[in-house]
Write an enzyme that holds these catalytic residues in place. Structure first.
Site, PDB file in Angstrom:
ATOM      1  N   GLN A 130       2.376 110.130  30.814  1.00 48.13           N
ATOM      2  CA  GLN A 130       2.548 109.994  28.700  1.00 48.13           C
ATOM      3  C   GLN A 130       3.517 111.582  28.111  1.00 48.13           C
ATOM      4  O   GLN A 130       5.176 110.765  27.987  1.00 48.13           O
ATOM      5  CB  GLN A 130       1.980 110.437  27.592  1.00 48.13           C
ATOM      6  CG  GLN A 130       1.974 109.922  26.132  1.00 48.13           C
ATOM      7  CD  GLN A 130       2.274 108.038  26.345  1.00 48.13           C
ATOM      8  OE1 GLN A 130       4.095 108.082  26.030  1.00 48.13           O
ATOM      9  NE2 GLN A 130       2.309 107.889  26.551  1.00 48.13           N
ATOM     10  N   HIS A 153       7.338 110.958  28.826  1.00 50.22           N
ATOM     11  CA  HIS A 153       8.560 110.468  28.467  1.00 50.22           C
ATOM     12  C   HIS A 153      10.324 111.183  27.760  1.00 50.22           C
ATOM     13  O   HIS A 153      11.111 110.575  27.514  1.00 50.22           O
ATOM     14  CB  HIS A 153       7.967 109.144  27.032  1.00 50.22           C
ATOM     15  CG  HIS A 153       7.939 107.961  28.501  1.00 50.22           C
ATOM     16  ND1 HIS A 153       8.263 106.771  28.815  1.00 50.22           N
ATOM     17  CD2 HIS A 153       5.625 107.461  28.702  1.00 50.22           C
ATOM     18  CE1 HIS A 153       7.592 106.884  29.165  1.00 50.22           C
ATOM     19  NE2 HIS A 153       6.387 106.608  29.331  1.00 50.22           N
ATOM     20  N   GLU A 205      -1.459 104.918  20.228  1.00 53.01           N
ATOM     21  CA  GLU A 205      -0.982 103.531  21.586  1.00 53.01           C
ATOM     22  C   GLU A 205      -1.044 103.527  22.336  1.00 53.01           C
ATOM     23  O   GLU A 205      -1.646 101.768  22.234  1.00 53.01           O
ATOM     24  CB  GLU A 205       1.351 103.602  21.360  1.00 53.01           C
ATOM     25  CG  GLU A 205       1.881 102.653  22.808  1.00 53.01           C
ATOM     26  CD  GLU A 205       3.028 103.450  23.067  1.00 53.01           C
ATOM     27  OE1 GLU A 205       3.509 105.396  23.082  1.00 53.01           O
ATOM     28  OE2 GLU A 205       3.781 102.488  23.075  1.00 53.01           O
ATOM     29  N   HIS A 206      -1.691 104.164  23.063  1.00 54.40           N
ATOM     30  CA  HIS A 206      -1.952 104.170  24.234  1.00 54.40           C
ATOM     31  C   HIS A 206      -4.555 104.958  23.826  1.00 54.40           C
ATOM     32  O   HIS A 206      -3.517 105.810  23.777  1.00 54.40           O
ATOM     33  CB  HIS A 206      -2.404 104.229  25.428  1.00 54.40           C
ATOM     34  CG  HIS A 206      -0.403 103.378  25.660  1.00 54.40           C
ATOM     35  ND1 HIS A 206       0.747 104.302  25.324  1.00 54.40           N
ATOM     36  CD2 HIS A 206       0.026 102.308  26.401  1.00 54.40           C
ATOM     37  CE1 HIS A 206       2.044 104.025  25.688  1.00 54.40           C
ATOM     38  NE2 HIS A 206       0.922 102.717  26.104  1.00 54.40           N
ATOM     39  N   ASP A 258       1.569 100.236  32.445  1.00 52.90           N
ATOM     40  CA  ASP A 258       2.534 100.718  31.220  1.00 52.90           C
ATOM     41  C   ASP A 258       4.258  98.950  32.432  1.00 52.90           C
ATOM     42  O   ASP A 258       4.914  98.537  32.574  1.00 52.90           O
ATOM     43  CB  ASP A 258       3.793 101.252  32.148  1.00 52.90           C
ATOM     44  CG  ASP A 258       2.601 102.462  31.143  1.00 52.90           C
ATOM     45  OD1 ASP A 258       2.427 102.231  29.693  1.00 52.90           O
ATOM     46  OD2 ASP A 258       3.131 103.868  30.969  1.00 52.90           O
ATOM     47  N   HIS A 292       6.760  71.035 -11.912  1.00 52.95           N
ATOM     48  CA  HIS A 292       5.642  70.938 -10.688  1.00 52.95           C
ATOM     49  C   HIS A 292       4.552  70.061 -10.996  1.00 52.95           C
ATOM     50  O   HIS A 292       4.090  69.032 -10.692  1.00 52.95           O
ATOM     51  CB  HIS A 292       5.433  72.421 -10.395  1.00 52.95           C
ATOM     52  CG  HIS A 292       6.264  73.277  -9.892  1.00 52.95           C
ATOM     53  ND1 HIS A 292       6.655  73.404 -10.478  1.00 52.95           N
ATOM     54  CD2 HIS A 292       6.010  73.911  -8.405  1.00 52.95           C
ATOM     55  CE1 HIS A 292       7.764  75.109  -8.852  1.00 52.95           C
ATOM     56  NE2 HIS A 292       6.935  74.697  -8.348  1.00 52.95           N
TER      57      HIS A 292
END
Lengths: 433, 433
Positions: A262, A265, A330-331, A364, A423
C-alpha cells in the site's frame, strides 16, 4: 530504522491519536480550480481548436487536427501483439476473472401487479456512452483499464470512449493492450482537464458521454467535480489505504510486505496494522526494517509509513473490528484464524480480504472484485465500482381503473394537504371524469 | 391566453429550439457559497453554540440549549393524533404502498467459490446513520418525508435523524405526523446550512451522520455539495419536469391538468407535451386556457408554462420516443394505446407512467415508486432514490492455497509490469514462502 507510529488502544490519548492519524483533508487548490475552470469553458466554446492547443502545449505534441488524437483498433491490436506473452496471458486471465465476478452484479428489470391491478416495476437500462480516463506517464496502469472498462461493458454500455494522454508522444503499450482486451470502442490520446471537458461537452472529434470514470491527477479530479451533474462521475478518490488485522500468527514478513504494497503507491497512502499481540508487532517492525532495503520504491514506502502508517496494539479482535468500523478502510485484511466468523462484525470496508492467503495485491489485479474502492472513510456510505454504476433504473407505473380510483383518492387528500390543487385535480380526473 | 411555445419537429430550427428550451444552468451564487462556507466552518468549530446562534437568528427563535431543538416521539405522536382522519389514513396508506414497493429493491449479500476454491462475494450492509433534511415553510411536504424515510428504514438504517426548520416556531403537523408513521428516530427543529453542518460534523446535541438526503433551498443545496465526501449525499435536484407523449386520444383536460401539476411547483418547472396530432395540441391549448382561471396557483403555472413549457408536434410516436430519450425527463407519461409496447424504446427517464390513467400525481404520492427522481437530463446516468441508496457493498475475497498460487502468478506479472514490486512480492510470498 523506519519511524512508524506505535499506539496502544488502552492509552488515554488513543482516541485523539487515531483521529489525528486518520485526518486527511483533500484540500482544494485555488490555482488548480481557476485553471480548470478556464480550460473547461474554453473546450466548451472552441471544442477541437481548444483541445488541440491545450494538448499540444501540455503534452508537447504537434497535432493539427482532432483526428490526430484517435487511435484505431489496429493500434490497440498492435500493442496487444507486441506484448510479452506472459503479460498478455496475465492480462487476459485477469480480465476473464474480473468479467466473471462482475457478471454476477448485473441488475435485472422487474415488475409486479398489485391487488388492484396496478403494474409497478423497475426497468434497468445501461448507460449509452461512457468516458474512461486513464492517466499517462508513470501512474498509467493497465489494471485500471480492466477495472473500469469491464464493468461498463458487462453492464451493456454501447460505446466506451477511453482517453489517455501521451506526454511527448509516448504510448503505454500495456495500457493499450488492456483496452484491446476489454474491447474499448474508441481511444483518444488526450488528458487533463481538457479531456474531461471534451468528454463532457463533446467536440467535432470527441463525442460527449453520459458518465466519466477513472483516476487522474488534481486537475482531472477538479474537472470531474466541476462537470458532475452535466455528466455522471465515479467517486473522486483520496489516497489509498490498507488496514490489516492480524491475530499474530501470520508470517510477519507477509504482513510487512502487505503494508509496503500500500505504502509504495504514494507518500500519502496509509498502512495500519492492528494486533492484540505486542510481540508480533515487534516482529513486523523488524521485518519492515529488514525488507525495506530491498525495495526499489523504498523512499516512497518510508515516507508513507512514517507520515501516515501505524502499528496499533489492541485488546482483542473484537476491539480490532470496532476500530476497523471507525476507520472504514478501503482495504481490510483479516489475517486471522476462521476469518468467516468475523465478517458480520465488519460494517464498513471497501473490500474485505479473508485469511492469511488473501493479500490485497490479489484483489488489486485479478481475484475478480473491483479495485476501485471507497477511500477516506467513505466506505461508510459508498461501494466499490461495479456494473451497477453503469446501469440505471426507471420506475414503471401503469394504473388500472380500480387503481385510479383508490390511488386517486389518497393522492388527492395529500395534494390538497400540501396546497397543490392541480396535483389533486389531475388525480381526480382519472376516476371522476 | 397562455403564451406557451409551440414547435414542430419537422421545422429546420427545431433542434436548436429544443436545445434552448432544455438548457438550464444551475448557476452557483458566489454570495450563497461564501455564506455557506462560513456557516459550515463555524458549526464545525463551535458546534451547538453556533447552531443555536444561527437558528435563533434565521428562524427567529430563542433557544438557549441545543436540547431545545429536539422533538420527542411524543411530539410526533401528538401531531399524528391531531391530524384529520382522512389525512392520517391517506398518509398511512401511501406509506404502506411505498414501503411495499421499496421492499422489492432490497439488495442481498452473495458469494460463490470458484474452481480453485477461492471464495468471492459481495456483502451488503445498511448505512449506520442517515440525516433527512425537510424544508420548512411553504415547501414543507409530508410526501417528501415518506419518500426519503421509508427507503432508509427498509434498508435497515439504524438511526434516521430528521431536521426540519420551524421559522417563527411554526411546526407543520402533517410533516411531523409523517415522521411518526415512518418511525423517524430523532427530529431536530433546525434547518439551512447550519443543519447540514450539524449533521455532517456532529454537535453536542446533533449526532453526525453518514449520509444526508432530502430537498432544500439554495443554501441547503450548496451546503450539501460542500460536505459531499465527508458524508454521502443524494442528488442535488434541479427544477421538476414532466414530458407527456400523447397519441391524441386522451381527454385534453386530463393532459392539461398533468402539465399544470408540474408547472404549479415552481416558475422554473418544465412541462412539455409531444403529440403527432396537431388538432389535439390545439385542444390541449384550449383546455389550458380554460382551466387556468380555476387554479389557485395560476400565477406560478402561467409563468412556468410561458418560461419553460412547450407543445410540440412530432411526426409519429417513434420520433416522440427518440425526443424523450434526448430530453431524458424526470417524469414521462406515455398517454397512448398499449403503452407496454413502447417501453423498450425509452432509455432515459426517471419514472415512466404508462397509459391514460397513470398521471404523475399518483406517483408523487402513493403509487409506490419513489418521487425523488433525476432531473435536468441526469436520468441519462442516474436513478430514482431507492433502498439501494441506503445500503452499500463490500467485496469479499478468501483465497485457497491453490488460488494463492494461480492468482499470485497473474498478480506478480501485472504488478511488475506496473513497477509495483511490493505488490508482486506480497503476492509471491503466499505461494513461494
Amino acid at each position: 530504522m523506519i519511524e512508524i507510529k506505535r499506539f496502544n488502544s488502552k492509552d488515554s490519548d488513543f482516541d485523539s491519536n487515531l483521529e489525528k492519524l486518520l485526518s486527511f483533508e483533500n484540500a482544494q487548490d485555488d490555482a488548480v480550480e481557476l485553471t480548470v475552470s478556464k480550460i473547461l469553458a474554453d473546450i466548451k466554446q472552441r471544442k477541437d481548436a481548444a483541445l488541440i492547443e491545450y494538448t499540444n502545449r501540455f503534452d508537447r505534441l504537434s497535432a493539427v487536427s482532432g483526428k490526430d488524437f484517435e487511435l484505431t483498433q489496429d493500434h490497440l491490436q498492435q500493442s496487444l501483439t507486441a506484448l510479452p506473452s506472459s503479460q498478455r496471458t496475465a492480462l487476459e486471465q485477469a480480465a476473464e476473472r474480473v468479467r466473471s465476478y462482475h457478471e454476477k452484479q448485473l441488475m435485472h428489470s422487474w415488475q409486479y401487479i398489485d391487488s388492484e391491478g396496478t403494474l409497478l416495476g423497475q426497468k434497468i437500462t445501461p448507460l449509452d456512452r461512457v468516458g474512461l480516463y486513464v492517466p499517462g506517464g508513470k501512474a498509467s496502469y493497465p489494471s485500471s483499464v480492466l477495472m473500469n472498462a469491464i464493468p461498463a461493458k458487462v453492464a451493456g454500455v454501447k460505446e466506451l470512449i477511453m482517453v489517455v494522454p501521451t506526454p511527448n508522444g509516448e504510448r503505454n503499450h500495456m495500457v493499450l493492450a488492456a483496452a484491446a482486451i476489454c474491447r474499448v470502442d474508441r481511444v483518444f490520446t488526450i488528458g487533463g482537464a481538457q479531456a474531461v471537458g471534451a468528454l463532457t461537452y463533446g467536440t467535432e472529434t470527441v463525442p460527449s458521454v453520459d458518465k466519466i470514470v477513472g483516476p487522474g491527477n488534481a486537475y482531472v479530479a477538479a474537472a470531474k467535480r466541476r462537470v458532475f451533474g452535466i455528466v455522471g462521475i465515479d467517486m473522486v478518490a483520496g489516497p489509498s489505504e490498507i488496514l490489516v488485522i492480524c491475530d499474530g500468527r501470520t508470517n510477519p514478513d507477509w504482513i510487512a510486505m502487505d503494508l509496503f504494497s500500500q505504502a509504495e503507491h504514494d507518500e500519502l497512502a496509509q498502512s495500519i496494522l492492528l494486533s492484540p499481540d505486542a510481540a508480533f508487532l515487534d516482529q513486523v517492525m523488524h521485518s519492515l526494517n529488514r525488507l525495506l532495503t530491498e525495495m526499489p520504491r523504498r523512499d516512497v514506502i518510508r515516507a508513507s509509513l512514517e507520515n501516515r502508517g501505524a502499528l496499533i496494539q489492541v485488546h482483542d479482535l473484537d476491539e480490532a473490528c470496532a476500530i476497523a468500523n471507525r476507520i472504514a478502510p478501503e482495504h481490510l485484511e483479516l489475517s486471522i484464524e476462521q476469518p468467516e466468523n468475523w465478517i458480520d462484525k465488519i460494517r464498513h470496508a471497501g473490500a474485505i480480504f479473508l485469511g492469511r492467503n488473501a493479500c490485497e495485491a490479489l484483489g488489486d489485479y485479478c481475484a475478480g472484485p473491483n479495485h476501485v474502492l471507497p477511500t477516506s472513510r467513505t466506505a461508510r456510505f459508498s461501494s466499490p465500482l461495479g456494473v451497477y454504476d453503469f446501469q440505471k433504473r426507471s420506475s414503471l407505473i401503469q394504473v388500472s381503473q380500480q387503481g385510479a380510483a383508490k390511488l386517486g383518492e389518497i393522492a388527492s387528500v395529500l395534494a390538497m394537504g400540501e396546497g397543490l390543487q392541480a396535483h389533486a385535480l389531475s388525480a381526480e380526473y382519472r376516476y371522476k371524469n
